[in-house]
Scaffold this motif. Structure first.
Motif, PDB file in Angstrom:
ATOM      1  N   GLU B   9     -61.754 -36.606 -40.751  1.00 34.44           N
ATOM      2  CA  GLU B   9     -61.293 -37.671 -40.109  1.00 34.44           C
ATOM      3  C   GLU B   9     -61.564 -37.260 -38.644  1.00 34.44           C
ATOM      4  O   GLU B   9     -61.566 -36.120 -38.174  1.00 34.44           O
ATOM      5  CB  GLU B   9     -60.011 -37.892 -40.109  1.00 34.44           C
ATOM      6  N   LEU B  10     -61.535 -38.256 -37.726  1.00 33.12           N
ATOM      7  CA  LEU B  10     -61.558 -38.008 -36.318  1.00 33.12           C
ATOM      8  C   LEU B  10     -60.099 -37.452 -35.963  1.00 33.12           C
ATOM      9  O   LEU B  10     -59.037 -38.064 -36.313  1.00 33.12           O
ATOM     10  CB  LEU B  10     -61.688 -39.438 -35.364  1.00 33.12           C
ATOM     11  N   ASN B  11     -60.397 -36.519 -34.968  1.00 32.82           N
ATOM     12  CA  ASN B  11     -58.910 -35.861 -34.328  1.00 32.82           C
ATOM     13  C   ASN B  11     -58.643 -36.361 -33.069  1.00 32.82           C
ATOM     14  O   ASN B  11     -57.929 -35.632 -32.312  1.00 32.82           O
ATOM     15  CB  ASN B  11     -58.906 -34.505 -34.723  1.00 32.82           C
ATOM     16  N   GLU B  12     -59.292 -37.375 -32.703  1.00 31.72           N
ATOM     17  CA  GLU B  12     -59.174 -37.791 -31.227  1.00 31.72           C
ATOM     18  C   GLU B  12     -59.724 -39.302 -31.144  1.00 31.72           C
ATOM     19  O   GLU B  12     -60.497 -39.822 -31.929  1.00 31.72           O
ATOM     20  CB  GLU B  12     -59.807 -36.896 -30.262  1.00 31.72           C
ATOM     21  N   GLU B  13     -59.356 -39.838 -30.166  1.00 24.63           N
ATOM     22  CA  GLU B  13     -60.091 -41.277 -30.102  1.00 24.63           C
ATOM     23  C   GLU B  13     -61.305 -40.992 -29.652  1.00 24.63           C
ATOM     24  O   GLU B  13     -61.763 -40.303 -28.849  1.00 24.63           O
ATOM     25  CB  GLU B  13     -58.977 -42.180 -28.812  1.00 24.63           C
ATOM     26  N   ASP B  14     -62.278 -42.085 -30.173  1.00 29.60           N
ATOM     27  CA  ASP B  14     -63.778 -41.936 -29.842  1.00 29.60           C
ATOM     28  C   ASP B  14     -63.776 -42.861 -28.909  1.00 29.60           C
ATOM     29  O   ASP B  14     -63.918 -44.148 -28.906  1.00 29.60           O
ATOM     30  CB  ASP B  14     -64.624 -42.129 -31.036  1.00 29.60           C
ATOM     31  N   ASP B  15     -64.262 -42.276 -27.720  1.00 27.03           N
ATOM     32  CA  ASP B  15     -64.600 -43.199 -26.431  1.00 27.03           C
ATOM     33  C   ASP B  15     -66.038 -43.819 -26.511  1.00 27.03           C
ATOM     34  O   ASP B  15     -66.454 -44.494 -25.726  1.00 27.03           O
ATOM     35  CB  ASP B  15     -64.433 -42.522 -25.166  1.00 27.03           C
ATOM     36  N   ARG B  90     -70.572 -46.081 -33.524  1.00 24.97           N
ATOM     37  CA  ARG B  90     -71.083 -46.252 -31.902  1.00 24.97           C
ATOM     38  C   ARG B  90     -72.291 -47.300 -31.611  1.00 24.97           C
ATOM     39  O   ARG B  90     -72.210 -47.913 -30.747  1.00 24.97           O
ATOM     40  CB  ARG B  90     -71.556 -44.766 -31.512  1.00 24.97           C
TER      41      ARG B  90
END
Lengths: 27, 98
Positions: B9-15, B90
């Motif tokens: 999983e992502l471990n931060e917000e994807d900018d 993205r």
């Protein structure tokens, strides 16, 4: 703290932390 | 994506801009692994979406003692699937913004 850090020889840092409980698959 | 028993999983917000992104990986179903798995918890790491290969990171996890060599493919596939999803999201965000 329950976290631990492992640094691979290639320089990558792995941080070990508890598995998020709410996200564990229900058996 | 296929259920590999290994969750990434992502471990931060994807900018949507950063090439390097924080991911978190953990084993949901140990039965899907070939080798005996030592429950170490979740593994947080950064991954460069442009320049890195999922299988190489999986190999580094094996060398660091998190997984056995026989499971490198399943770990690599799990990372690759998540990376593909992040890239797809993205691209979709960029195209819908145009």
């Amino acid at each position: 703290s329950a976290t631990a850090q492992v640094v691979h020889s290639a320089g990558r840092r792995f941080i070990v932390s508890p598995v998020p409980e709410a996200r564990l698959k229900e058996q | 994506a296929e259920d590999t028993g290994v969750r990434v999983e992502l471990n931060e917000e994807d900018d949507g801009k950063k090439s390097s992104i924080a991911l978190k990986l953990w084993v949901e179903d140990t039965k899907k692994l070939k080798g005996k798995y030592k429950d170490t918890g979740a593994i947080e790491f950064s991954f460069d979406l442009e320049n890195e290969v999922a299988e190489v990171v999986a190999q580094e996890m094996v060398e660091s003692g998190f997984f056995l060599d026989c499971d490198v493919k399943i770990v690599g596939k799990s990372i690759r699937d998540r990376v593909a999803l992040i890239k797809w999201r993205r691209e979709r965000t960029v195209s819908s913004g145009n």
